[in-house]
Scaffold this active site. Structure first.
Site, PDB file in Angstrom:
ATOM      1  N   SER A   9      62.421   6.551  78.754  1.00 45.57           N
ATOM      2  CA  SER A   9      63.851   6.447  78.470  1.00 45.57           C
ATOM      3  C   SER A   9      64.374   5.095  78.964  1.00 45.57           C
ATOM      4  O   SER A   9      63.787   4.058  78.635  1.00 45.57           O
ATOM      5  CB  SER A   9      64.588   7.635  79.085  1.00 45.57           C
ATOM      6  OG  SER A   9      65.904   7.728  78.589  1.00 45.57           O
ATOM      7  N   ASP A  12      62.696  13.403  68.974  1.00 48.21           N
ATOM      8  CA  ASP A  12      63.560  12.856  70.026  1.00 48.21           C
ATOM      9  C   ASP A  12      64.997  12.784  69.512  1.00 48.21           C
ATOM     10  O   ASP A  12      65.275  12.071  68.542  1.00 48.21           O
ATOM     11  CB  ASP A  12      63.064  11.462  70.416  1.00 48.21           C
ATOM     12  CG  ASP A  12      63.754  10.904  71.648  1.00 48.21           C
ATOM     13  OD1 ASP A  12      64.938  11.217  71.881  1.00 48.21           O
ATOM     14  OD2 ASP A  12      63.107  10.131  72.392  1.00 48.21           O
ATOM     15  N   HIS A  34      62.596  14.250  73.900  1.00 44.39           N
ATOM     16  CA  HIS A  34      62.803  13.088  74.749  1.00 44.39           C
ATOM     17  C   HIS A  34      62.247  13.373  76.139  1.00 44.39           C
ATOM     18  O   HIS A  34      62.656  14.339  76.786  1.00 44.39           O
ATOM     19  CB  HIS A  34      64.309  12.793  74.829  1.00 44.39           C
ATOM     20  CG  HIS A  34      64.651  11.527  75.541  1.00 44.39           C
ATOM     21  ND1 HIS A  34      64.597  10.298  74.937  1.00 44.39           N
ATOM     22  CD2 HIS A  34      65.057  11.307  76.815  1.00 44.39           C
ATOM     23  CE1 HIS A  34      64.969   9.369  75.799  1.00 44.39           C
ATOM     24  NE2 HIS A  34      65.249   9.949  76.954  1.00 44.39           N
TER      25      HIS A  34
END
Length: 284
Positions: free
Chosen positions: A102, A232, A260
């Site tokens: 991320s 995601d 994610h």
């Protein structure tokens, strides 16, 4: 191994190593809003078991690292990038394989751009370009946007925070796989209970970017592997494709149905890929 407190530019950060110090080093960089617990211990041990010396750490305002007053962080996003380099300094590691997820993947890209001599290779998970490019990127999913706009949380109550973070994790999971609420709730509870002041994590949402060079991603010369889930909701799969196109000779590993983050169902797949990817570089 036990957690270890270090000092980076006058602030204390909490770190934890796994494995043999003589093995090739891997620095794990988590995204904003999350402590090092989200690099779960079982995953870290898989990497260490593959012959890697693994270090995870708490960002400022997460876990047991230095904590600022909510709303007054006194640092920038660039400081979080510098902290990663500072962790390597504290461990006496000249250069490491850097694995980011991320926002941690964006930090990893900036480390490779601004501190190229400290990076042996990159693994970029569930992330997007840290600097602009020509390719248009897909927006977050409608469900993700709706959650962010409608979710309510009382940051003064641990139970409310835990419920909110579990719901957020459910949305981030992408909806194509079973969601293990019990396991996620346990992780979130430990994260909240471990923090000095969990409300301070909101500081990450308002950080100024700070001073960073803005070289093109095409200048990244180290071997790079992009790992991205096809479900995601924050950074849809096109972000991973664009990132792999922007960095020379980068590989792309698609995780079918993954959302994610680093899902337990993908631990072995990701760990094998990371171990294989980091097999070629030697610490300088």
């Amino acid at each position: 191994m036990a957690e270890r407190m270090i000092e980076v530019d006058g602030v204390e950060l909490c770190t934890e190593p796994f494995g043999d110090r003589s093995d090739p080093p891997i620095l794990l960089v988590m995204g904003t809003g999350a402590s090092m617990l989200w690099w779960e211990e079982g995953f870290c041990r898989l990497l260490a078991g593959g012959g890697r010396y693994v270090i995870r750490y708490d960002h400022r305002d997460t876990g047991r690292s230095v904590t600022s007053e909510p709303g007054r962080p006194g640092y920038t996003g660039a400081d979080l990038v510098g902290d990663a380099v500072g962790v390597l300094d504290a461990y006496g590691i000249p250069a490491a394989h850097v694995v980011g997820v991320s926002a941690g993947g964006a930090f990893a890209q900036l480390i490779a751009l601004d501190h190229a001599d400290r990076v042996l290779s990159l693994v970029l998970i569930s992330t997007s370009r840290a600097v602009p490019g020509d390719r248009e990127l897909p927006p977050p999913t409608d469900e993700f946007v709706r959650f962010l706009s409608s979710a309510r949380v009382d940051w003064s109550r641990a139970a409310s925070v835990i419920d909110y973070l579990v719901d957020y994790a459910r949305v981030l999971a992408g909806g194509r796989r079973p969601f293990d609420e019990s396991a996620v709730r346990d992780l979130v509870r430990r994260d909240v209970e471990r923090a000095h002041d969990f409300a301070a994590v909101r500081n990450h949402d308002t950080l100024p970017e700070g001073e960073q060079s803005r070289e093109s991603l095409s200048s990244i010369a180290v071997p790079t592997l992009v790992i991205h889930g096809t479900a995601d909701p924050m950074f849809p799969f096109g972000h991973g494709e664009a990132l792999a196109e922007a960095i020379p000779a980068a590989g792309l590993l698609a995780l079918d149905g993954a959302g994610h983050g680093v899902d337990r169902a993908d631990w072995e797949t990701i760990a094998r890929a990371v171990i294989a990817h980091t097999a070629g570089g030697e610490q300088s």
